[in-house]
Design an enzyme around this catalytic site. Sequence first.
Site, PDB file in Angstrom:
ATOM      1  CB  CYS A 118      -0.989  -0.005   1.162  1.00  0.00           C
ATOM      2  SG  CYS A 118      -0.258   0.181   2.786  1.00  0.00           S
ATOM      3  CB  CYS A 192      -3.096   1.377  -1.540  1.00  0.00           C
ATOM      4  SG  CYS A 192      -2.974   3.119  -1.951  1.00  0.00           S
ATOM      5  CB  CYS A 199       3.126  -2.003  -7.433  1.00  0.00           C
ATOM      6  SG  CYS A 199       3.903  -3.360  -6.530  1.00  0.00           S
TER       7      CYS A 199
END
Length: 254
Positions: A118, A192, A199
């Site tokens: 997240c 998230c 990411c």
Amino acid sequence: MTSTRQAVPQFVHLAAHPLRWQLLTELSDSDYRVRELVARVGEPQNLVSYHLRLLRDGGLVTSTRSSHDGRDSYYHLDLDRSAEMIAGAGTVLHPALRMTPAPTAFEPSTPPTVLFVCTGNSARSAIAEELLRLRAGGRVQVLSAGSKPKPAMHPDTVRVLREEFGIDLSGRLPRHLDTLADHRFDVVITLCDKAREVCPDFGDDPRWIHWSIPDPATSRGSNEDTYPAFQATAAEIDTRIRYLLPTLTERTAQ
């Protein structure tokens, strides 16, 4: 003598349509936006949106507004509700078809490696890391990290894990994603919506899963006022982990 006519169970009615079944199958693994589902099932957006609405009206699918782009929404399959409806459909057909919960044994031949991501790594991903470690009984290698980690764990993260699950986070600090650049993971799970977009690629073709869960720390007020949001978030993550565990076993065995 004629038999009594019974209505078709709601789950059978909803899931029997080929496109709705395909959507349920996709959502059983991860939360997706409409345009992503369109790409995955290869059908027009208006048709996908129509059938998603029917699944929502039937209580199988829910949606949450993206915390990254408020104009977008993520769709989520309610697996607990699905299990209840499937069990009910079997009972309607014949009493002997009453379903019992599947065993939750988790015995992978090779411990899978899982990363939860997240933004701050002070609430959702940290809770997920600890709960997966707890539920898997140590038979999984799990870490969590944030794209912009906070300086410390949120006090309600520490409190909810201690009071609800008996987990002590004393001395634990959020971790930055950059520190895991050389790690290999079998499964990467973003919790998230914003972190999902940033990411990094960990290579080796990990299994990517997204759980669109609102940040409980965004609730306004004192820690006492925000604690119920952390309790709800922890409960949702715990439920998702319960359904994740059998799929980790299957993935490792492949």
